[in-house]
Scaffold this motif. Structure first.
Motif, PDB file in Angstrom:
ATOM      1  N   THR A  94      16.588  33.577 -28.048  1.00 11.85           N
ATOM      2  CA  THR A  94      16.076  32.641 -29.044  1.00 11.85           C
ATOM      3  C   THR A  94      16.856  31.337 -29.004  1.00 11.85           C
ATOM      4  O   THR A  94      16.290  30.246 -29.082  1.00 11.85           O
ATOM      5  N   GLY A  97      16.912  30.081 -24.828  1.00 17.09           N
ATOM      6  CA  GLY A  97      15.634  29.965 -24.145  1.00 17.09           C
ATOM      7  C   GLY A  97      15.723  30.494 -22.731  1.00 17.09           C
ATOM      8  O   GLY A  97      16.262  31.573 -22.489  1.00 17.09           O
ATOM      9  N   ASN A  98      15.229  29.693 -21.784  1.00 25.08           N
ATOM     10  CA  ASN A  98      15.290  30.092 -20.371  1.00 25.08           C
ATOM     11  C   ASN A  98      16.064  29.042 -19.583  1.00 25.08           C
ATOM     12  O   ASN A  98      15.636  28.602 -18.514  1.00 25.08           O
ATOM     13  N   THR A 216      18.148  28.147 -34.973  1.00 20.71           N
ATOM     14  CA  THR A 216      17.559  27.574 -33.772  1.00 20.71           C
ATOM     15  C   THR A 216      16.527  26.511 -34.126  1.00 20.71           C
ATOM     16  O   THR A 216      16.397  25.497 -33.419  1.00 20.71           O
ATOM     17  N   ASP A 220      16.468  22.858 -32.624  1.00 22.26           N
ATOM     18  CA  ASP A 220      15.282  22.346 -31.937  1.00 22.26           C
ATOM     19  C   ASP A 220      14.815  21.023 -32.537  1.00 22.26           C
ATOM     20  O   ASP A 220      14.417  20.101 -31.806  1.00 22.26           O
ATOM     21  N   SER A 224      14.709  17.608 -30.423  1.00 19.60           N
ATOM     22  CA  SER A 224      13.424  16.917 -30.281  1.00 19.60           C
ATOM     23  C   SER A 224      13.523  15.475 -30.751  1.00 19.60           C
ATOM     24  O   SER A 224      12.969  14.559 -30.125  1.00 19.60           O
ATOM     25  N   SER A 256      10.395  19.906 -18.064  1.00 24.51           N
ATOM     26  CA  SER A 256       9.498  19.824 -19.217  1.00 24.51           C
ATOM     27  C   SER A 256      10.317  19.640 -20.491  1.00 24.51           C
ATOM     28  O   SER A 256      11.545  19.808 -20.500  1.00 24.51           O
ATOM     29  N   ASP A 257       9.626  19.312 -21.593  1.00 22.97           N
ATOM     30  CA  ASP A 257      10.333  19.152 -22.869  1.00 22.97           C
ATOM     31  C   ASP A 257      11.056  20.439 -23.250  1.00 22.97           C
ATOM     32  O   ASP A 257      12.177  20.391 -23.774  1.00 22.97           O
ATOM     33  N   ARG A 258      10.411  21.581 -23.013  1.00 25.43           N
ATOM     34  CA  ARG A 258      11.050  22.855 -23.340  1.00 25.43           C
ATOM     35  C   ARG A 258      12.276  23.080 -22.454  1.00 25.43           C
ATOM     36  O   ARG A 258      13.321  23.539 -22.930  1.00 25.43           O
ATOM     37  N   GLU A 259      12.185  22.742 -21.192  1.00 26.12           N
ATOM     38  CA  GLU A 259      13.324  22.900 -20.288  1.00 26.12           C
ATOM     39  C   GLU A 259      14.454  21.944 -20.674  1.00 26.12           C
ATOM     40  O   GLU A 259      15.630  22.321 -20.618  1.00 26.12           O
ATOM     41  N   ARG A 261      15.099  20.921 -23.650  1.00 27.64           N
ATOM     42  CA  ARG A 261      15.703  21.541 -24.843  1.00 27.64           C
ATOM     43  C   ARG A 261      16.668  22.666 -24.449  1.00 27.64           C
ATOM     44  O   ARG A 261      17.800  22.734 -24.925  1.00 27.64           O
ATOM     45  N   ASP A 262      16.222  23.557 -23.552  1.00 29.53           N
ATOM     46  CA  ASP A 262      17.054  24.696 -23.159  1.00 29.53           C
ATOM     47  C   ASP A 262      18.337  24.238 -22.471  1.00 29.53           C
ATOM     48  O   ASP A 262      19.423  24.790 -22.729  1.00 29.53           O
TER      49      ASP A 262
END
Length: 463
Positions: A94, A97-98, A216, A220, A224, A256-259, A261-262
């Motif tokens: 959580t 992430g990855n 988290t 986040d 962001s 990516s935005d998620r990457e 962030r992680d």
């Protein structure tokens, strides 16, 4: 391979002559998890005393503890080939992430290639001035005779360094909001990892998992907001986040935005949590070892005189580096490493059944008397050219008898960043002050990193 039956265990000799012994008897379903969860550090020390290869059970999962540097090196260098990254639980995933610490296979190789350039020595050099400036600001707020909580002071300092170097922002609110959420998350991850949550399915709701999700969400939202600010900005910025946003893989694709962030959360933990903990333990050890404190001060006077340290001083501050290395030996912020055996895995020339979870502990190996004379003593000289008038131990210490940042292909990318930060901060503050830590013993608590079990109160003394 040979096998020898005993009254309560079976001893198996591996191909390289080491014995694999059965660990403490576990309980149904949970295996050795209750004993591990009660005190993981003591548990690994007890396993080390049994041997270099010790079988036990993490819940229903067969586990193997290894303590010898050669075998630890095999585990670390064979990750991605015959050992896999195990799932460290829903709470851990959580938060991280990855990111590059968690990713596997081609995904891990791609992310590592994109993240690594932002923490190379040339880039770390550009962050060194920020590290020293933040430490100077703190030093100027301290005064002779002042009472401080070192844990809070070092956490606030490294949080500020992290938000400036990683996110490129410069307000206390940014540092404080991310820092508070990170403290909650890492505490709950540690509690789940060593408790019953370690074997509960992901879908089972627990109060700890709920707290990790809320923390988290705060992290986040902050990431962001900062990412959006960077995307809207003009020109090149020198912080880590800007470098990640600009990075491209061989196909020309960006993270990516998620990457993003992680990876920023991963870098924050590496740049803040580990360094903060290391500095707290360093002050604690220095306060209890006046001889080392004097030797440290003498080097700072000789190398720096009346000026502040810069990146180029890092290489000259050899004793200060040794203080940090010895602190990481006795109180490694990352206190265990674990891998999952795949088909074809071997250790010491002996096959390890697929699905076996292999564990090694920096805490246990760093305190092994086979590799360190007087292993519980704080002696930075063991990393330099002389140790109490004798040759230092550095050349004698086997590779992977000291591995606070891991090793092999998945060695921590932030190793250089963390070492430079710890040395420069210690140099700025110890050049001016010594800290007399209160006499009560501070015990380590193994959570996401190795943390003190209470506030670390001290009196500031001008040198």
């Amino acid at each position: 391979m040979t096998t020898q039956a005993g009254p309560s265990a079976v001893v198996t000799t591996t191909a390289d002559g080491r014995k694999t012994v059965r660990g403490p008897r576990g309980v149904p379903v949970l295996g050795n998890l209750p004993e591990f969860g009660k005190d993981p550090l003591a548990f690994f020390e007890r396993l080390r005393e049994r041997g270099d290869f010790v079988r036990w059970r993490f819940g229903r999962t067969p586990a193997l503890f290894i303590a010898h540097p050669e075998t630890i090196g095999e585990l670390l260098t064979e990750v991605e080939r015959t050992f896999d990254q195990p799932d460290l639980g829903i709470a851990f995933r959580t938060l991280l992430g990855n990111g590059v610490v968690v990713a596997k296979g081609p995904d891990w190789r791609r992310k590592r290639s994109l993240v690594q350039p932002s923490v190379r020595p040339r880039q770390v050099k550009s962050y060194a001035a920020t590290m020293a400036e933040c430490a100077v600001d703190l030093a100027e707020r301290w005064a002779d005779g002042q009472r401080v909580d070192i844990r809070r002071e070092m956490a606030a300092l490294t949080q500020l360094i992290a938000v400036r170097t990683i996110f490129g922002v410069d307000t206390a609110a940014d540092a404080a909001s991310i820092g508070r959420a990170m403290d909650v998350a890492q505490r709950e991850i540690g509690a789940e990892f060593s408790g019953i949550g370690a074997i509960l399915p992901d879908w089972v709701p627990t109060p700890g998992r709920a707290r990790v999700r809320r923390a988290t969400a705060v992290i986040d939202a902050e990431v962001s907001r900062v990412v959006a600010r960077h995307r809207d900005g003009d020109g090149e910025r020198p912080d880590l986040l800007s470098r990640l946003l600009a990075a491209q893989d061989e196909t020309g694709a960006h993270l990516s935005d998620r990457e993003i962030r992680d990876e920023t959360v991963t870098l924050y933990i590496g740049g803040h949590e580990t360094t903060s903990s290391t500095l707290v333990w360093a002050w604690y050890l220095l306060s209890r070892n006046p001889r080392v404190q004097e030797a440290l001060g003498a080097e700072l006077d000789r190398v720096l005189g009346d000026r502040e340290p810069g990146f180029d001083d890092y290489a000259r501050l050899t004793y200060t580096q040794a203080v940090v290395k010895e602190t990481l030996r006795l109180y490694p912020t990352v206190w265990l490493i674990t891998g999952l055996a795949k088909e074809g895995a071997t250790l010491g020339g002996t096959p390890v059944p697929p699905g076996t979870r292999v564990w090694s502990s920096q805490w246990a190996t760093h305190r092994d008397g086979r590799w360190y004379r007087d292993p519980l003593e704080f002696r930075p000289e063991r990393w330099t050219g002389a140790d109490d008038g004798e040759d230092g131990q550095a050349e004698e210490i086997p590779e992977y008898a000291w591995f606070p940042f891991g090793g092999g292909p998945r060695v921590c990318l932030g190793t250089r960043f963390a070492m430079v930060e710890a040395v420069l901060v210690l140099a700025v503050l110890a050049r001016r002050y010594r800290l007399d830590v209160d006499s009560e013993e501070i015990r380590p608590v193994p959570s996401l990193t190795l943390q003190p079990d209470r506030d670390v109160l001290a009196t500031v003394r001008a040198r």
